[in-house]
Design an enzyme around this catalytic site. Structure first.
Site, PDB file in Angstrom:
ATOM      1  N   CYS A 333      53.013  37.595  38.296  1.00 51.87           N
ATOM      2  CA  CYS A 333      52.351  38.799  38.808  1.00 51.87           C
ATOM      3  C   CYS A 333      51.176  39.189  37.901  1.00 51.87           C
ATOM      4  O   CYS A 333      50.182  38.471  37.855  1.00 51.87           O
ATOM      5  CB  CYS A 333      53.355  39.927  38.975  1.00 51.87           C
ATOM      6  SG  CYS A 333      52.786  41.241  40.071  1.00 51.87           S
ATOM      7  N   HIS A 437      58.070  37.696  41.750  1.00 55.14           N
ATOM      8  CA  HIS A 437      59.157  38.177  40.908  1.00 55.14           C
ATOM      9  C   HIS A 437      60.469  37.584  41.439  1.00 55.14           C
ATOM     10  O   HIS A 437      60.608  37.349  42.637  1.00 55.14           O
ATOM     11  CB  HIS A 437      59.249  39.700  40.952  1.00 55.14           C
ATOM     12  CG  HIS A 437      58.102  40.400  40.313  1.00 55.14           C
ATOM     13  ND1 HIS A 437      57.892  40.392  38.956  1.00 55.14           N
ATOM     14  CD2 HIS A 437      57.096  41.145  40.850  1.00 55.14           C
ATOM     15  CE1 HIS A 437      56.807  41.103  38.675  1.00 55.14           C
ATOM     16  NE2 HIS A 437      56.314  41.569  39.801  1.00 55.14           N
TER      17      HIS A 437
END
Length: 502
Positions: A333, A437
């Site tokens: 991310c 994630h």
């Protein structure tokens, strides 16, 4: 038919007293008794968040509690989520969607306007479930935060729900915490407190009995349970991370994670911490990056400022040396964005408007845009020299990253309309970036990444099974050491069959 018991709220004497864990355990206890139960937290402050199936964002603790209930999480389970982006400000998320950034003073005034949304979500849960287990935030005795309170007693009074208060005896001062917390509440708030729970007790409970008798005499409230210290209990952390979590036992693969100032979703690394062949080193401010096989740049709520922080620590030069020596680097991310060529924030979404040069290891550029990407994802992961494996995760990011080449992307996500390319491999296979994630959660995906990093014959544990076993273990302890029939007298028959351990 079982009688309906509408709700119970668990408040704590301090942060990390055990509220999240107790609610998760109680959720599993009720669920396995056949009671339809859902978790609820009116207001949560955390950088560990989860994405619901309908594309909303909630605190990760409520997703774990929903798992304990055996149900899918929804935005109603955490209608207000605060994600800190500075020491005095946070992004405010209401019913799953970002509203705006506010400083602490601004949010104090905003709370009265967000209360209807909180009550709306709570009402929907009550309509769909037999009972709702509510988690407070911090402590109800924080005098400076009591005006317009929506997280603790302010909500309990508005919704008219009973409360139990939990304290952590392992911290010390448990009787002062419980007695003092109750004393600082108003008469009406004190009246709705049904009793106390003492958490994380070690030793012979007979040595505690005189203190329990004193507390009950002084407050007029029963101690509803003394829960034992459960060594090795593994549940996802709500927010806190400790840089002391370094394994001392020699293991084949060394993984280093620089702890950024606004690190988010560090639960990504739980499976690595549990891995029998991996040492995870969490490196904090002022510490050099130790020798490693793999360096992972984690997610962060403030990408450009944390990229500047990374450079201030000298970690950029240490990563460069790590790569020269043949090590691997992965970004998740915000960490993925940092590994690219440029990060631009033209609207000032995470601070001052502008752009920052990235570390330059991946041929991508990122622009932060107001509409946050929130979705659960699954597909395949293909790393250099390996066959495709299944991968699953979730995305939470404001960045839109360009430069991804469909043929060379390591991740192919299923969309129902064909696979979509995600992530980038760069520097001749040494650097890997992804928005996913939870990318380590499936054992086959974790094995593939650790093999790429240099581990032979990876033996990744099944985290879903571990989480389920730990929640069952927690529920067993609660059934053995709490007087559940006293908490829910209308369900006395449901609990009377539970075996009590002395």
């Amino acid at each position: 038919m079982q009688p309906t018991v509408r709700a119970l709220m668990v408040q704590g004497t301090t942060s990390d007293a055990g509220k999240s864990v107790l609610v998760a355990g109680l959720c599993r206890v009720l669920a396995r008794k056949g009671i339809q139960v859902a978790p609820f937290k009116p207001q949560n402050m955390a950088l560990n968040s989860a994405v619901t199936a309908d594309g909303g964002e909630i605190g990760r603790a409520q997703a774990v509690q929903a798992f304990a209930c055996g149900i899918e999480p929804t935005v109603d389970m955490n209608p207000v989520l605060l994600k800190p982006n500075t020491d005095t400000g946070a992004q405010v998320i209401v019913q799953g969607k970002a509203v705006q950034d506010m400083d602490a003073i601004g949010y104090q005034g905003y709370k009265k306007f967000v209360l209807p949304s909180i009550l709306d979500s709570f009402s929907r849960l009550q309509q769909n479930f037999e009972t709702v287990l509510i988690e407070g935030a911090g402590s109800p005795a924080e005098i400076n935060l009591r005006e317009n309170d929506v997280a603790n007693m302010g909500f309990a009074e508005e919704a008219d729900v009973p409360v139990i208060i939990v304290a952590d005896i392992d911290r010390g001062g448990v009787f002062a915490h419980l007695y003092g917390t109750l004393a600082l509440l108003s008469e009406s708030e004190q009246a709705r407190v049904k009793g106390f729970v003492i958490n994380r007790f070690r030793g012979d409970i007979s040595l505690l009995q005189s203190g329990l008798d004193w507390l009950e005499e002084k407050t007029g409230k029963p101690v509803l349970g003394v829960l034992p210290y459960l060594h090795g209990l593994m549940l996802e952390a709500e927010d806190a991370i400790s840089v002391e979590q370094v394994t001392k036992v020699a293991k084949p693969l060394q993984v280093v994670v620089p702890v950024l100032t606004r690190i988010s979703n560090h639960t990504d690394f739980d499976v690595l911490r549990m891995h029998p062949q991996v040492n995870v080193h969490l490196v904090g401010k002022g510490q050099p990056l130790p020798a490693a096989d793999l360096v992972i740049l984690p997610g962060t709520k403030s990408v450009r400022s944390d990229l500047a922080y990374l450079r201030e620590q000298g970690w950029d030069r240490q990563i460069e040396r790590h790569l020269r020596l043949g090590g691997k680097v992965m970004g998740i991310c915000g960490g993925y964005q940092m590994l690219g060529e440029m990060i631009a924030d033209p609207n000032g979404l995470e601070g001052d408007a502008g752009q920052s040069p990235g570390l330059g290891y991946l041929p991508v550029q990122t622009v932060l845009e107001p509409e946050k990407q929130l979705k659960q994802s699954h597909g395949t992961l293909t790393l250099p020299g390996q066959a495709p494996v299944a991968v699953r995760g979730y995305e939470i990011h404001a960045g839109v990253t360009s430069g991804v080449l469909p043929d060379g992307a390591p991740v192919k996500l299923e969309t129902g309309q064909g696979p979509v390319a995600e992530g980038v491999i760069g520097l001749e296979g040494q650097v890997f970036g992804t928005y996913l994630h939870g990318v380590f959660d499936l054992p086959e995906a974790c094995d593939a990444i650790l093999t790429w990093a240099g581990l032979s014959e990876s033996q990744t544990p099944d985290m879903a099974q571990i989480k389920a076993e730990n929640i069952e273990r927690l529920a067993d302890a609660i059934e053995s050491h709490m007087d559940l029939a006293a908490i829910w007298p209308a369900w006395h028959a449901v609990f009377e069959s539970a075996d009590k351990k002395e």
